[in-house]
Design a protein around this motif. Structure first.
Motif, PDB file in Angstrom:
ATOM      1  N   PHE A 226       0.833  -1.205   0.000  1.00 43.53           N
ATOM      2  CA  PHE A 226       0.000   0.000   0.000  1.00 43.53           C
ATOM      3  C   PHE A 226       0.866   1.252   0.000  1.00 43.53           C
ATOM      4  CE2 PHE A 226      -3.471   2.765   1.702  1.00 43.53           C
ATOM      5  CZ  PHE A 226      -4.402   2.467   0.728  1.00 43.53           C
ATOM      6  N   ASP A 227       1.921   1.221  -0.814  1.00 43.85           N
ATOM      7  CA  ASP A 227       2.763   2.408  -0.912  1.00 43.85           C
ATOM      8  C   ASP A 227       2.265   3.283  -2.067  1.00 43.85           C
ATOM      9  OD1 ASP A 227       3.937   1.595  -3.405  1.00 43.85           O
ATOM     10  OD2 ASP A 227       5.285   0.279  -2.316  1.00 43.85           O
ATOM     11  N   PRO A 228       2.755   4.529  -2.175  1.00 45.13           N
ATOM     12  CA  PRO A 228       2.239   5.460  -3.184  1.00 45.13           C
ATOM     13  C   PRO A 228       2.680   5.168  -4.619  1.00 45.13           C
ATOM     14  CG  PRO A 228       3.156   6.641  -1.295  1.00 45.13           C
ATOM     15  CD  PRO A 228       3.587   5.219  -1.170  1.00 45.13           C
ATOM     16  N   SER A 229       3.421   4.079  -4.860  1.00 41.80           N
ATOM     17  CA  SER A 229       3.907   3.830  -6.224  1.00 41.80           C
ATOM     18  C   SER A 229       2.762   3.566  -7.197  1.00 41.80           C
ATOM     19  CB  SER A 229       4.880   2.650  -6.229  1.00 41.80           C
ATOM     20  OG  SER A 229       4.277   1.486  -5.703  1.00 41.80           O
ATOM     21  N   VAL A 230       1.679   2.947  -6.723  1.00 39.06           N
ATOM     22  CA  VAL A 230       0.533   2.716  -7.607  1.00 39.06           C
ATOM     23  C   VAL A 230      -0.120   4.039  -7.998  1.00 39.06           C
ATOM     24  CG1 VAL A 230      -1.774   1.726  -7.730  1.00 39.06           C
ATOM     25  CG2 VAL A 230       0.088   0.386  -6.776  1.00 39.06           C
ATOM     26  N   ALA A 231      -0.213   4.966  -7.055  1.00 37.34           N
ATOM     27  CA  ALA A 231      -0.744   6.289  -7.378  1.00 37.34           C
ATOM     28  C   ALA A 231       0.148   6.995  -8.386  1.00 37.34           C
ATOM     29  CB  ALA A 231      -0.886   7.124  -6.111  1.00 37.34           C
ATOM     30  N   ALA A 232       1.461   6.865  -8.213  1.00 34.45           N
ATOM     31  CA  ALA A 232       2.402   7.476  -9.158  1.00 34.45           C
ATOM     32  C   ALA A 232       2.239   6.867 -10.548  1.00 34.45           C
ATOM     33  CB  ALA A 232       3.838   7.288  -8.654  1.00 34.45           C
ATOM     34  N   LEU A 233       2.119   5.551 -10.615  1.00 33.83           N
ATOM     35  CA  LEU A 233       1.930   4.893 -11.901  1.00 33.83           C
ATOM     36  C   LEU A 233       0.594   5.294 -12.531  1.00 33.83           C
ATOM     37  CD1 LEU A 233       2.774   2.926 -14.072  1.00 33.83           C
ATOM     38  CD2 LEU A 233       1.949   1.041 -12.643  1.00 33.83           C
ATOM     39  N   SER A 234      -0.446   5.403 -11.716  1.00 33.69           N
ATOM     40  CA  SER A 234      -1.747   5.834 -12.218  1.00 33.69           C
ATOM     41  C   SER A 234      -1.669   7.220 -12.828  1.00 33.69           C
ATOM     42  CB  SER A 234      -2.780   5.814 -11.087  1.00 33.69           C
ATOM     43  OG  SER A 234      -2.932   4.529 -10.551  1.00 33.69           O
ATOM     44  N   ALA A 235      -0.943   8.114 -12.167  1.00 36.69           N
ATOM     45  CA  ALA A 235      -0.781   9.468 -12.691  1.00 36.69           C
ATOM     46  C   ALA A 235      -0.031   9.457 -14.019  1.00 36.69           C
ATOM     47  CB  ALA A 235      -0.044  10.339 -11.674  1.00 36.69           C
ATOM     48  N   LEU A 236       1.020   8.637 -14.119  1.00 32.01           N
ATOM     49  CA  LEU A 236       1.785   8.552 -15.370  1.00 32.01           C
ATOM     50  C   LEU A 236       0.914   8.016 -16.508  1.00 32.01           C
ATOM     51  CD1 LEU A 236       5.185   7.158 -14.033  1.00 32.01           C
ATOM     52  CD2 LEU A 236       4.707   9.486 -14.815  1.00 32.01           C
ATOM     53  N   LEU A 237       0.095   7.011 -16.221  1.00 39.11           N
ATOM     54  CA  LEU A 237      -0.792   6.455 -17.245  1.00 39.11           C
ATOM     55  C   LEU A 237      -1.843   7.470 -17.668  1.00 39.11           C
ATOM     56  CD1 LEU A 237      -1.349   2.828 -15.908  1.00 39.11           C
ATOM     57  CD2 LEU A 237       0.162   3.578 -17.748  1.00 39.11           C
ATOM     58  N   ALA A 238      -2.351   8.227 -16.697  1.00 40.66           N
ATOM     59  CA  ALA A 238      -3.328   9.263 -17.028  1.00 40.66           C
ATOM     60  C   ALA A 238      -2.703  10.326 -17.924  1.00 40.66           C
ATOM     61  CB  ALA A 238      -3.879   9.891 -15.745  1.00 40.66           C
ATOM     62  N   PHE A 239      -1.474  10.724 -17.592  1.00 43.83           N
ATOM     63  CA  PHE A 239      -0.772  11.695 -18.435  1.00 43.83           C
ATOM     64  C   PHE A 239      -0.573  11.147 -19.851  1.00 43.83           C
ATOM     65  CE2 PHE A 239       0.934  13.781 -14.473  1.00 43.83           C
ATOM     66  CZ  PHE A 239       0.399  15.038 -14.742  1.00 43.83           C
ATOM     67  N   MET A 240      -0.226   9.869 -19.943  1.00 48.28           N
ATOM     68  CA  MET A 240      -0.014   9.265 -21.258  1.00 48.28           C
ATOM     69  C   MET A 240      -1.297   9.282 -22.085  1.00 48.28           C
ATOM     70  SD  MET A 240       1.229   5.380 -22.237  1.00 48.28           S
ATOM     71  CE  MET A 240      -0.414   4.674 -21.957  1.00 48.28           C
ATOM     72  N   SER A 241      -2.408   8.889 -21.477  1.00 44.20           N
ATOM     73  CA  SER A 241      -3.682   8.858 -22.197  1.00 44.20           C
ATOM     74  C   SER A 241      -4.108  10.257 -22.636  1.00 44.20           C
ATOM     75  CB  SER A 241      -4.767   8.228 -21.309  1.00 44.20           C
ATOM     76  OG  SER A 241      -4.445   6.895 -20.984  1.00 44.20           O
ATOM     77  N   VAL A 242      -3.977  11.224 -21.719  1.00 42.37           N
ATOM     78  CA  VAL A 242      -4.352  12.601 -22.049  1.00 42.37           C
ATOM     79  C   VAL A 242      -3.469  13.148 -23.165  1.00 42.37           C
ATOM     80  CG1 VAL A 242      -4.419  14.964 -21.176  1.00 42.37           C
ATOM     81  CG2 VAL A 242      -5.333  13.109 -19.788  1.00 42.37           C
ATOM     82  N   ALA A 243      -2.176  12.843 -23.111  1.00 42.40           N
ATOM     83  CA  ALA A 243      -1.256  13.330 -24.143  1.00 42.40           C
ATOM     84  C   ALA A 243      -1.594  12.735 -25.506  1.00 42.40           C
ATOM     85  CB  ALA A 243       0.186  12.985 -23.760  1.00 42.40           C
ATOM     86  N   ILE A 244      -1.924  11.442 -25.544  1.00 40.34           N
ATOM     87  CA  ILE A 244      -2.273  10.801 -26.814  1.00 40.34           C
ATOM     88  C   ILE A 244      -3.522  11.432 -27.410  1.00 40.34           C
ATOM     89  CG2 ILE A 244      -3.106   8.651 -27.843  1.00 40.34           C
ATOM     90  CD1 ILE A 244      -1.272   7.147 -25.903  1.00 40.34           C
ATOM     91  N   VAL A 245      -4.550  11.608 -26.592  1.00 44.33           N
ATOM     92  CA  VAL A 245      -5.795  12.192 -27.078  1.00 44.33           C
ATOM     93  C   VAL A 245      -5.583  13.653 -27.486  1.00 44.33           C
ATOM     94  CG1 VAL A 245      -8.157  12.807 -26.452  1.00 44.33           C
ATOM     95  CG2 VAL A 245      -7.218  10.608 -25.734  1.00 44.33           C
ATOM     96  N   PHE A 246      -4.774  14.396 -26.726  1.00 53.33           N
ATOM     97  CA  PHE A 246      -4.511  15.797 -27.056  1.00 53.33           C
ATOM     98  C   PHE A 246      -3.813  15.921 -28.408  1.00 53.33           C
ATOM     99  CE2 PHE A 246      -1.610  19.464 -26.986  1.00 53.33           C
ATOM    100  CZ  PHE A 246      -2.521  20.498 -26.792  1.00 53.33           C
ATOM    101  N   VAL A 247      -2.788  15.095 -28.611  1.00 57.62           N
ATOM    102  CA  VAL A 247      -2.073  15.137 -29.890  1.00 57.62           C
ATOM    103  C   VAL A 247      -3.001  14.733 -31.031  1.00 57.62           C
ATOM    104  CG1 VAL A 247      -0.206  14.070 -31.226  1.00 57.62           C
ATOM    105  CG2 VAL A 247       0.186  14.742 -28.851  1.00 57.62           C
ATOM    106  N   ALA A 248      -3.832  13.712 -30.785  1.00 57.57           N
ATOM    107  CA  ALA A 248      -4.768  13.279 -31.822  1.00 57.57           C
ATOM    108  C   ALA A 248      -5.763  14.375 -32.167  1.00 57.57           C
ATOM    109  CB  ALA A 248      -5.507  12.025 -31.351  1.00 57.57           C
ATOM    110  N   GLU A 249      -6.216  15.104 -31.174  1.00 59.17           N
ATOM    111  CA  GLU A 249      -7.151  16.202 -31.424  1.00 59.17           C
ATOM    112  C   GLU A 249      -6.498  17.318 -32.215  1.00 59.17           C
ATOM    113  OE1 GLU A 249     -10.386  18.476 -31.722  1.00 59.17           O
ATOM    114  OE2 GLU A 249     -10.369  16.435 -30.944  1.00 59.17           O
ATOM    115  N   ARG A 250      -5.251  17.621 -31.873  1.00 59.33           N
ATOM    116  CA  ARG A 250      -4.535  18.692 -32.575  1.00 59.33           C
ATOM    117  C   ARG A 250      -4.223  18.324 -34.011  1.00 59.33           C
ATOM    118  NH1 ARG A 250      -4.364  23.694 -30.530  1.00 59.33           N
ATOM    119  NH2 ARG A 250      -2.285  24.023 -31.432  1.00 59.33           N
ATOM    120  N   LEU A 251      -3.871  17.067 -34.247  1.00 58.85           N
ATOM    121  CA  LEU A 251      -3.441  16.653 -35.590  1.00 58.85           C
ATOM    122  C   LEU A 251      -4.590  16.164 -36.457  1.00 58.85           C
ATOM    123  CD1 LEU A 251      -0.130  14.724 -34.753  1.00 58.85           C
ATOM    124  CD2 LEU A 251      -0.392  17.100 -35.489  1.00 58.85           C
TER     125      LEU A 251
END
Length: 258
Positions: A226-251
């Motif tokens: 129950f350490d914060p590494s899962v929260a950190a990984l969740s944040a990284l995955l969220a950033f990845m998904s948002v970045a992919i969708v953002f780039v797709a919207e722009r292009l």
């Protein structure tokens, strides 16, 4: 409605949508040893630890494989299917569209249980193959729908003109149709990739020891740690998904297709 009321409604909506995301980001940046919010100080050590956990690396590789090749396979099936449904007056076309959309309509838990009972167990297929078939099936409806939307915006007489000028139907499809719907195909790939990568319910039934997608591995990790590494990984995955969708919207103008 007053300007203050509008801003209050907008602020409440944004807080509801973005608030959990911000909590996860700061929880992953905690300097403490357990997952808490507010964080006990700030540190990036848990974000760094994510890259040192072997199970996370292995499950990330599997999720990437399923998301990329499962989506490509869905497109190989979905593009001809969308073309046939769009260009030909097929008997029972509406029923076919409903069947194709079934993986979206039916809860993922039911899909996973059905595949486990009637595909994995009787045929004794490997876990990786079962996951691959499952993710392809779950992404296929998005491929058909998004490509169909692109075909609806493409004038059929362009293809007919190519046939009149000497192309075969297949040549007209390759040289005229595909180049003009490439934006829709890329949008379908991105939507399918994000959907597959983040899929949980069906994968939960089909994952096994040593073969788990990243979301399932995160659930298993939280059962023992129950350490914060899962929260950190969740944040990284969220950033990845948002970045992919953002780039797709722009292009691509992603919102035109979904």
């Amino acid at each position: 409605m007053s300007r203050l009321t509008i801003w209050l409604i907008l602020g409440t909506t944004l807080t509801f949508l973005i608030g959990p995301f911000l909590i996860v980001i700061f929880a992953g940046a905690s300097a403490g040893e357990t997952l808490t919010f507010p964080p006990q100080g700030l540190s990036l050590k848990w974000y760094a630890k994510v890259f040192t956990v072997e199970s996370f690396r292995d499950s990330f590789a599997l999720s990437m494989f399923l998301a990329i090749f499962g989506t490509l396979t869905a497109l190989l099936i979905g593009i001809p299917a969308a073309y046939a449904l769009n260009r030909y007056n097929l008997p029972g076309a509406e029923a076919i569209r409903t069947i194709v959309a079934a993986p979206i309509i039916v809860p993922g838990i039911i899909v996973g249980l059905a595949l486990l009972r009637y595909f994995v167990v009787p045929l004794d297929v490997t876990i990786t193959m079962a996951l691959f078939v499952t993710h392809t099936a779950l992404v296929l409806p998005y491929a058909v729908r998004v490509v169909s939307s692109s075909l609806n915006n493409l004038r059929a007489d362009m293809e007919e003109a190519a046939v009149i000028l000497g192309c075969t139907r297949f040549q007209a499809f390759v040289k005229v149709v595909l180049p003009n719907i490439r934006g829709g195909i890329l949008a379908a790939f991105i939507l399918g990739f994000v959907t597959s990568f983040n899929e949980v319910p069906a994968s939960l039934f089909l994952s096994g020891p040593g073969v788990r997608t990243l979301p399932i591995d995160m659930l298993s990790y939280m059962e023992i740690t129950f350490d914060p590494s899962v929260a950190a990984l969740s944040a990284l995955l969220a950033f990845m998904s948002v970045a992919i969708v953002f780039v797709a919207e722009r292009l691509l103008g992603f919102s035109r297709y979904v």
